[in-house]
Design a protein around this motif. Sequence first.
Motif, mmCIF file in Angstrom:
data_model
loop_
_atom_site.group_PDB
_atom_site.id
_atom_site.type_symbol
_atom_site.label_atom_id
_atom_site.label_comp_id
_atom_site.label_asym_id
_atom_site.label_seq_id
_atom_site.Cartn_x
_atom_site.Cartn_y
_atom_site.Cartn_z
ATOM 1 N N ALA B 375 0.830 -1.204 0.000
ATOM 2 C CA ALA B 375 0.000 0.000 0.000
ATOM 3 C C ALA B 375 0.864 1.254 0.000
ATOM 4 O O ALA B 375 2.047 1.219 0.347
ATOM 5 N N ASN B 376 0.244 2.325 -0.420
ATOM 6 C CA ASN B 376 0.841 3.651 -0.307
ATOM 7 C C ASN B 376 0.463 4.257 1.039
ATOM 8 O O ASN B 376 -0.480 3.806 1.681
ATOM 9 N N VAL B 377 1.159 5.343 1.391
ATOM 10 C CA VAL B 377 0.710 6.147 2.516
ATOM 11 C C VAL B 377 -0.349 7.100 1.969
ATOM 12 O O VAL B 377 -0.219 7.619 0.859
ATOM 13 N N GLU B 378 -1.394 7.307 2.752
ATOM 14 C CA GLU B 378 -2.446 8.244 2.351
ATOM 15 C C GLU B 378 -1.814 9.606 2.044
ATOM 16 O O GLU B 378 -1.020 10.122 2.840
ATOM 17 N N THR B 379 -2.123 10.167 0.888
ATOM 18 C CA THR B 379 -1.437 11.374 0.454
ATOM 19 C C THR B 379 -2.423 12.432 -0.030
ATOM 20 O O THR B 379 -3.340 12.132 -0.792
ATOM 21 N N TYR B 380 -2.250 13.642 0.461
ATOM 22 C CA TYR B 380 -3.089 14.758 0.002
ATOM 23 C C TYR B 380 -2.323 15.544 -1.045
ATOM 24 O O TYR B 380 -1.180 15.945 -0.814
ATOM 25 N N LEU B 381 -2.976 15.768 -2.190
ATOM 26 C CA LEU B 381 -2.358 16.587 -3.237
ATOM 27 C C LEU B 381 -2.841 18.014 -3.053
ATOM 28 O O LEU B 381 -4.038 18.283 -3.165
ATOM 29 N N LEU B 382 -1.938 18.899 -2.796
ATOM 30 C CA LEU B 382 -2.364 20.250 -2.422
ATOM 31 C C LEU B 382 -2.889 21.042 -3.617
ATOM 32 O O LEU B 382 -3.462 22.108 -3.451
ATOM 33 N N GLU B 383 -2.705 20.487 -4.798
ATOM 34 C CA GLU B 383 -3.289 21.104 -5.979
ATOM 35 C C GLU B 383 -4.814 20.975 -5.955
ATOM 36 O O GLU B 383 -5.522 21.813 -6.489
ATOM 37 N N ARG B 384 -5.300 19.890 -5.351
ATOM 38 C CA ARG B 384 -6.759 19.694 -5.259
ATOM 39 C C ARG B 384 -7.312 20.609 -4.173
ATOM 40 O O ARG B 384 -6.893 20.514 -3.014
ATOM 41 N N PRO B 385 -8.285 21.456 -4.515
ATOM 42 C CA PRO B 385 -8.793 22.439 -3.537
ATOM 43 C C PRO B 385 -9.298 21.786 -2.251
ATOM 44 O O PRO B 385 -9.009 22.288 -1.154
ATOM 45 N N SER B 386 -9.995 20.651 -2.372
ATOM 46 C CA SER B 386 -10.545 20.058 -1.146
ATOM 47 C C SER B 386 -9.425 19.553 -0.238
ATOM 48 O O SER B 386 -9.453 19.740 0.983
ATOM 49 N N ASP B 387 -8.425 18.903 -0.852
ATOM 50 C CA ASP B 387 -7.278 18.425 -0.075
ATOM 51 C C ASP B 387 -6.566 19.602 0.583
ATOM 52 O O ASP B 387 -6.160 19.541 1.751
ATOM 53 N N ARG B 388 -6.389 20.662 -0.198
ATOM 54 C CA ARG B 388 -5.625 21.805 0.302
ATOM 55 C C ARG B 388 -6.317 22.416 1.523
ATOM 56 O O ARG B 388 -5.686 22.712 2.529
ATOM 57 N N ALA B 389 -7.621 22.569 1.438
ATOM 58 C CA ALA B 389 -8.369 23.166 2.542
ATOM 59 C C ALA B 389 -8.185 22.324 3.806
ATOM 60 O O ALA B 389 -7.892 22.848 4.888
ATOM 61 N N TYR B 390 -8.268 20.989 3.621
ATOM 62 C CA TYR B 390 -8.119 20.107 4.778
ATOM 63 C C TYR B 390 -6.720 20.233 5.373
ATOM 64 O O TYR B 390 -6.547 20.356 6.594
ATOM 65 N N VAL B 391 -5.737 20.217 4.498
ATOM 66 C CA VAL B 391 -4.348 20.237 4.987
ATOM 67 C C VAL B 391 -4.038 21.541 5.709
ATOM 68 O O VAL B 391 -3.440 21.544 6.788
ATOM 69 N N LEU B 392 -4.476 22.646 5.154
ATOM 70 C CA LEU B 392 -4.171 23.932 5.790
ATOM 71 C C LEU B 392 -4.838 24.018 7.166
ATOM 72 O O LEU B 392 -4.329 24.689 8.060
#
Lengths: 312, 507
Positions: B375-392
């Motif tokens: 498996a991969n590690v769960e990864t947020y792509l900050l280019e995606r607006p929804s991912d970015r909002a969550y990460v910030l």
Amino acid sequence: MLLSRVADSLYWISRYLERAEHTARVVDVAVDLGLGRGSTRDDGTIDLLYTSLELPISEPGSLAVAAFFDAANANSVLSCITVARENARQAREEISSEMWQQLNGLFLRLKQMRGDASRTPRTHFVSRSVIEGVHLFHGITDATMGHGEGGQYLLAGRYLERAMATARLLDRFMGRAFDGPSPPDQAGLVALLRSCSALEAYCRHYTADVRPERVMEFLLLDANFPRSVRFSASIAESALRSLGRLSGRRAGGDAERLAGRLHASLDYGQVGEILDGEPHLYLTDIGRQCARIHSALYRTYILYSIDTALPA
Amino acid sequence: MGSTVRGPWLHASLPGPPALKEGSAGPGPESRFASYELGAPFDEMFDAAGDVRPHCRSLLDELLSSSATDLRGRQTEADKAFLAQGITFTVYGDDQGAERIFPFDLLPRIITGAEWATLDRGLTQRLTAINLFLKDIYHEGRILSEGVVPRSLVYSCKHYRREMRGVSVHRDIYVSVAGTDLVRLENGRFVVLEDNLRVPSGVSYMLANREVTKRVFPGLFNRYNVTPVAHYGQELMATLRALAPLSRAEPTFVVLTPGVGNSAYFEHAFLAREMGVPLVEGRDLLVHDNIVYMRTTSGLRRVDVIYRRVDDDFIDPLAFRADSILGVPGLMNAYRAGNVALSNAIGTGVADDKALYAYIPAIIRFYLSEEPILANVETYLLERPSDRAYVLEHLESLVVKAVGESGGYGMLIGPHSTAKEREAFRDRIVADPRNFIAQPTLSLSRAACLIDDQIEPRHVDLRPYVLFGDKVRIVPGGLTRVALRKGSLVVNSSQGGGSKDTWVLRD
């Protein structure tokens, strides 16, 4: 098949090791002479020994330490070992791991001694350890590395350097012995022989009757003594002949030719003739011939121009 | 982090405290484990109850029966061996030219044969898919047309090489040497943290660590049935052979190094020696009529396969960075003409971009129609607006990485960061979201290490080396890197990391 850059490194590994060994031995003799004569300056033998090394003259005690450890001096023993090691790193896939570890160990020991030397300058032990370290390296080379092209570069570098060092030392001493006003000093001649590790061999050959012309004959023209100029030239010549054969570059015979000529002139030389002529010029010319052999070696195998080597 | 368990396993699992050897000085063996904490992270030596894992039993016994002086002596011996071999790096800014060894931890990390079998299959699957992906994106681009991987992601990657469009690569092998970083999570499963597909380094440490460990723990090594690693050089050679142009009957192989100044120079020389091929620098090579030659004492000699340890950017000043003095002018043209093979191919870095990493499971499904084994590690792509909002929103609990960086640089480890650092990263993310990804802070597994005469757990990862030529070859094991600073999660040697030997057992 050998990369030109690696051939260059191999050649310099052994030139620098030879230089380190020579310096260590000369300094050891000079320090020993100084001990025997109390605090007064001797007749100049010590100076001769040090000046032959092209080191700046200062106080005798510190001079020996400087000859070993002065990082600013490219000819100090530590500098030579450091550069030899850097070259070995460049030729790491060509030399055996045992050779590398020996050279690396010698370097590390010497660096450690540098720290100790300022407290207790017992330079004799430093000398011994450098000389033995270099001898061990040669023995390991002989036992673990192929005697092909790479090995021949090691030989060529070692014996060219040796021929030059012995000729230079002879010139310093003999220029004075034969051109100068004062006759050569017995102790000076012994110091010269010891600087070439030649005292025992000389005595076996001529007995302990040390005379200037015999010393000259032995160190210059002896066929079998490993530090004589003639012997060194003969090994250098045979190494260069092997290089011509192994590389398949027959056109590159210039280095071989020059080395052959130097060797032949020593083979057929005679000490009386040389002393009747101009020994100083004769000895400095040997250095010049060695330099020409070096240049020819580089032109042929290492820095050749590309258009001479492109496939047809 | 987690509760401290002080040695209950000692009494639970040993018949009684072993007697101290006569005359041994210092604290007894039990106190050597006094500061061994079992917390949330997976411990490689003890299970959650504090019992020693069966395959670590002999290692524990060895540690308990060795005195502190004895262990210290072995550590000194090991360090000396590295120094004598010249496996060192130069400390910059030190005019004495001080050379240091890379920190080596004495205690082997042990992996069972069953665990390894899964890793072996997973790595093979992953690299097979990655090679198909690279061929695809540099040719017809099926995976892009079908929208599985966004076109913009590939084309905006700084390691994507337009020069490779339509270039045919012998046998379609783009990545022939990979170093894949794995970590083991709380549940004991290995996941892939990142793929190193350009010029992965460290394999010489895997080999040197084994040599030294065998020497200092001969008895222990004998009690285990450890799969050997020493044949890596032969495996690499076999892999490179598969890359040689068929038209050349007796191909010439070389290793290309940036030179002695490079921190991995020891490894380059080591691999050249192991394979018995010349180690060349850029200045030893030249290109004439699209043929690569090296300068030898016998004249110019044609070169057919280059195992290059120089990055794409520096490999040919005519094609890439014009200021590079490490490369070979004209090499790219000779390569495109099919007159020389490079390992790895040019342009493989696009597949180890940290944003593209998130698509590797999809890439495996797309080309192989299989589920990913690792498996991969769960990864947020900050280019995606929804991912970015969550990460910030959650910077303090996440790890943020710049996609093009490696060596542990350009990273924000949320839980270990200050508010000021998080602010600075927030600004960088908003300014250039494509350049960042975020992952949950992982709890890397911990292995027993010898730290100041004490046995303490430290976080580790695992980098196996995968060779892809006539077939996939993976020497069992890899390099275990260890974060020697207490609590640290960064295993990179540039940041206080060390390494230890890795034993894969024959079950």
